[in-house]
Design an enzyme around this catalytic site. Sequence first.
Site, PDB file in Angstrom:
ATOM      1  N   THR A 113       0.819  -1.205   0.000  1.00 48.48           N
ATOM      2  CA  THR A 113       0.000   0.000   0.000  1.00 48.48           C
ATOM      3  C   THR A 113       0.856   1.259   0.000  1.00 48.48           C
ATOM      4  OG1 THR A 113      -0.125   0.261   2.400  1.00 48.48           O
ATOM      5  CG2 THR A 113      -1.687  -1.278   1.386  1.00 48.48           C
ATOM      6  N   CYS A 114       0.191   2.398  -0.161  1.00 48.89           N
ATOM      7  CA  CYS A 114       0.877   3.695  -0.153  1.00 48.89           C
ATOM      8  C   CYS A 114       1.017   4.273   1.250  1.00 48.89           C
ATOM      9  CB  CYS A 114       0.132   4.684  -1.046  1.00 48.89           C
ATOM     10  SG  CYS A 114       0.328   4.331  -2.799  1.00 48.89           S
ATOM     11  N   ASP A 115       0.708   3.494   2.267  1.00 53.05           N
ATOM     12  CA  ASP A 115       0.840   3.935   3.655  1.00 53.05           C
ATOM     13  C   ASP A 115       2.217   3.546   4.183  1.00 53.05           C
ATOM     14  OD1 ASP A 115       0.640   4.338   6.450  1.00 53.05           O
ATOM     15  OD2 ASP A 115      -1.519   4.048   6.371  1.00 53.05           O
ATOM     16  N   SER A 116       2.942   4.502   4.741  1.00 57.24           N
ATOM     17  CA  SER A 116       4.288   4.219   5.235  1.00 57.24           C
ATOM     18  C   SER A 116       4.283   3.315   6.462  1.00 57.24           C
ATOM     19  CB  SER A 116       5.023   5.523   5.557  1.00 57.24           C
ATOM     20  OG  SER A 116       4.323   6.262   6.543  1.00 57.24           O
ATOM     21  N   ASN A 140      -6.556   0.399  -0.051  1.00 56.78           N
ATOM     22  CA  ASN A 140      -5.756   0.843  -1.192  1.00 56.78           C
ATOM     23  C   ASN A 140      -5.934  -0.052  -2.423  1.00 56.78           C
ATOM     24  OD1 ASN A 140      -2.396   2.325  -0.947  1.00 56.78           O
ATOM     25  ND2 ASN A 140      -4.117   2.861  -2.236  1.00 56.78           N
TER      26      ASN A 140
END
Length: 385
Positions: free
Chosen positions: A331-334, A371
Amino acid sequence: MGLTEGRWAKTIWDNPAEIIRTLTPENPVMVFAPTVLQAAARRFHEGFPGLVTYAVKSNPDEAVIRTLTAAGIKGFDVASPYEIDLIGRLAPSAARHYHNPVRAQAEIAHAVEAGIRAWSVDSRSELEKLFARVPAEDCEISPRFKLPVLGAAYDFGSKFGSSPELAAELLRAVAERGYIPSLTFHPGTQCNDPAAWESYIRMAAEICEAAGVKVRRLNVGGGFPSHRVGGIEPDLTAIFDRIGQTTAEAFGPDTPALVCEPGRGLCADAFSLIARVKAVRDGANVFLNDGVYGALTELPQIGNLDRLQVFSPEGTLREQEPQPRAIFGPTCDSLDRLPGEMALPADIQEGDYVIFHGAGAYSLVTNTHFNGFGQMAQLTVKSLL
């Protein structure tokens, strides 16, 4: 039927490597070995000195419930109306213990209507709710108490469990109102230390003495560990033996019947997760098509599953010297990163597959579609290795 559909239509595969070679799946695959689950059930039946029940929340997959029922599991810890109804449908003759100690009025009413006879509680207010709605005849109420965490991955007592003093008060009230008095506790998840159970059991005996009540049963909870760390297999026999010995010593002639409710300890090792490498960024960090928003949700809380294998798309095992690497999800979540670093073969490449063994608990049931990811296949195998 198309070629792809036909390849996926096989009912039982030999092992994860065969799945990789044949299907080269682009999305994560969770593989289930019923024989491993059956062996886990036998281990508990043969070793634990009492009734073995299964904590449905850890993995409520219908194949799991049916396999455990066929393997002789006769009781289930159900924590919600959904789980109550699930077990009522799949295992109608099994006992259902509603041991989530906090329930809405509607949930209590649903459980009473479903015929639930075993409850837990850890506060005066929740006990009053049960007294108001649950008939006393042939119904068991088990106060749940807590102690400081010992040897567990994280502390269940931060949310549930009364003090021993309050547990004695609750137990006395249960007995006075004509319910079957019992006790329960949970030592914390992935608990490897037999001394944790000993401390709880000895305190249970003290609670009974303080309350002046002989309990029918003592539920020693879940917390039984699965095999998460390579080369270090949990010693369940030592835990079972300590439970039996301590109960006999602490209670003497008033020894209660014992119950346990493993979730992870039964189901985790019967599943392996196949995740594909999306990228090896600049030869260092590894990005997978699954992560903490998928089947690896709980790893940041209790630590990594390091029983890993890495295969090429041809199903060949990567065996070069392992190197520590950061592992990220898709996903684009860190936040989508596994804790710390994990040792992976030096020759790992984009398109390879990482197999996480022991992934059956709190994985399928917590998988999300955040996502746009989270598409996960489930396949059955004869062996996980």
